[in-house]
Design an enzyme around this catalytic site. Structure first.
Site, PDB file in Angstrom:
ATOM      1  N   HIS A  98       1.040  -1.210   0.147  1.00  0.00           N
ATOM      2  CA  HIS A  98       0.016   0.321  -0.458  1.00  0.00           C
ATOM      3  C   HIS A  98       0.636   1.228   0.413  1.00  0.00           C
ATOM      4  O   HIS A  98       2.214   0.991   0.321  1.00  0.00           O
ATOM      5  CB  HIS A  98      -0.642   0.527   1.125  1.00  0.00           C
ATOM      6  CG  HIS A  98      -0.018  -0.045   2.207  1.00  0.00           C
ATOM      7  ND1 HIS A  98       0.797  -1.198   2.905  1.00  0.00           N
ATOM      8  CD2 HIS A  98       0.035   0.392   3.574  1.00  0.00           C
ATOM      9  CE1 HIS A  98       0.906  -0.778   3.972  1.00  0.00           C
ATOM     10  NE2 HIS A  98       0.592   0.061   3.935  1.00  0.00           N
ATOM     11  N   HIS A 100       0.872   4.976   1.305  1.00  0.00           N
ATOM     12  CA  HIS A 100       0.550   6.523   1.701  1.00  0.00           C
ATOM     13  C   HIS A 100       0.499   7.641   1.406  1.00  0.00           C
ATOM     14  O   HIS A 100       1.872   8.131   0.395  1.00  0.00           O
ATOM     15  CB  HIS A 100       1.031   7.078   3.304  1.00  0.00           C
ATOM     16  CG  HIS A 100       0.613   5.161   3.869  1.00  0.00           C
ATOM     17  ND1 HIS A 100      -0.141   5.193   5.281  1.00  0.00           N
ATOM     18  CD2 HIS A 100       2.208   4.066   4.085  1.00  0.00           C
ATOM     19  CE1 HIS A 100       0.193   4.643   6.371  1.00  0.00           C
ATOM     20  NE2 HIS A 100       1.275   3.858   5.230  1.00  0.00           N
TER      21      HIS A 100
HETATM   22  P1  AMP Z   1       2.025   0.776   7.369  1.00  0.00           P
HETATM   23  O1  AMP Z   1       2.069   0.580   8.590  1.00  0.00           O
HETATM   24  O2  AMP Z   1       3.109   0.978   6.688  1.00  0.00           O
HETATM   25  O3  AMP Z   1       2.052  -0.954   7.147  1.00  0.00           O
HETATM   26  O4  AMP Z   1       0.408   1.621   7.305  1.00  0.00           O
HETATM   27  C1  AMP Z   1      -0.750   0.197   6.987  1.00  0.00           C
HETATM   28  C2  AMP Z   1      -2.140   1.695   8.029  1.00  0.00           C
HETATM   29  O5  AMP Z   1      -2.285   0.684   7.729  1.00  0.00           O
HETATM   30  C3  AMP Z   1      -1.279   2.585   9.171  1.00  0.00           C
HETATM   31  O6  AMP Z   1      -1.081   3.651   8.754  1.00  0.00           O
HETATM   32  C4  AMP Z   1      -3.094   1.900   9.994  1.00  0.00           C
HETATM   33  O7  AMP Z   1      -3.683   2.977  10.543  1.00  0.00           O
HETATM   34  C5  AMP Z   1      -3.754   1.626   8.589  1.00  0.00           C
HETATM   35  N1  AMP Z   1      -5.012   0.701   9.118  1.00  0.00           N
HETATM   36  C6  AMP Z   1      -4.485  -0.741   9.290  1.00  0.00           C
HETATM   37  N2  AMP Z   1      -6.238  -0.659   9.695  1.00  0.00           N
HETATM   38  C7  AMP Z   1      -7.067  -0.330   9.230  1.00  0.00           C
HETATM   39  C8  AMP Z   1      -8.952  -0.588   8.584  1.00  0.00           C
HETATM   40  N3  AMP Z   1      -9.219  -1.309   9.250  1.00  0.00           N
HETATM   41  N4  AMP Z   1      -8.796   0.633   7.732  1.00  0.00           N
HETATM   42  C9  AMP Z   1      -8.177   1.622   7.441  1.00  0.00           C
HETATM   43  N5  AMP Z   1      -6.751   1.453   7.529  1.00  0.00           N
HETATM   44  C10 AMP Z   1      -6.494   0.428   8.488  1.00  0.00           C
END
Ligand code: AMP
Length: 139
Positions: A98, A100
């Site tokens: 993903h 950001h």
């Molecule tokens: P990373 O730490 O780069 O893997 O980013 C994962 C992101 O997913 C974090 O910023 C979380 O806040 C986000 N996240 C986790 N669960 C959810 C969810 N159910 N809906 C939207 N974002 C989420």
């Protein structure tokens, strides 16, 4: 077991979707590091940017670009950070590629700060490191 983004893509968990096509979805990040913080996610599961085919990376990045433009024109952001964490050591908490897209506002809303600190490079053999990486790219 499915990761949380696969479950969101399959409609098992609610999300605030801002974009969807056959290959990609974009949702608001639940943490909202800054207002409008969005995640762009390929529907097909790839563990990270590093293992995702270039064609899919291109699709994800094109949508990230459009969302960044919208954050500036619609939300009034003055800049955006585009980032993708690859691997736990780099802070990746969801093992599904993903990107950001984080809008940045004047006055620094949110506690988000990227700090890159230089280390003492006198102890490093920079020509050797550069050659190792350059050689790897030739394969
Ligand atoms: P990373 O730490 O780069 O893997 O980013 C994962 C992101 O997913 C974090 O910023 C979380 O806040 C986000 N996240 C986790 N669960 C959810 C969810 N159910 N809906 C939207 N974002 C989420």
């Amino acid at each position: 077991m499915k990761d949380i983004f696969c479950r969101i893509i399959d409609g098992e968990i609610p999300s605030q979707r801002v974009y969807e096509d056959d290959d990609v979805i974009a949702i608001l990040d639940i943490s909202q590091t800054t207002t409008g913080h969005t995640l762009v996610i390929p529907k097909k599961h790839y563990e990270s940017f590093l293992t995702c085919p270039a064609e899919t990376v291109n699709k994800v990045m094109m949508i990230a670009q459009r969302i960044g433009q919208a954050e500036i024109s619609i939300l009034g952001a003055k800049g955006v950070n585009i980032l993708t964490n690859c691997g736990e050591a780099a802070g990746q908490s969801v093992p599904h590629f993903h990107v950001h897209v984080i809008p940045r506002y004047v006055g620094g809303e949110g506690g988000f700060r990227i700090e890159m600190q230089s280390q003492d490079t006198s102890k490093l053999n920079l020509p050797m490191i550069a050659k190792e990486i350059a050689d790897a790219l030739k394969d």
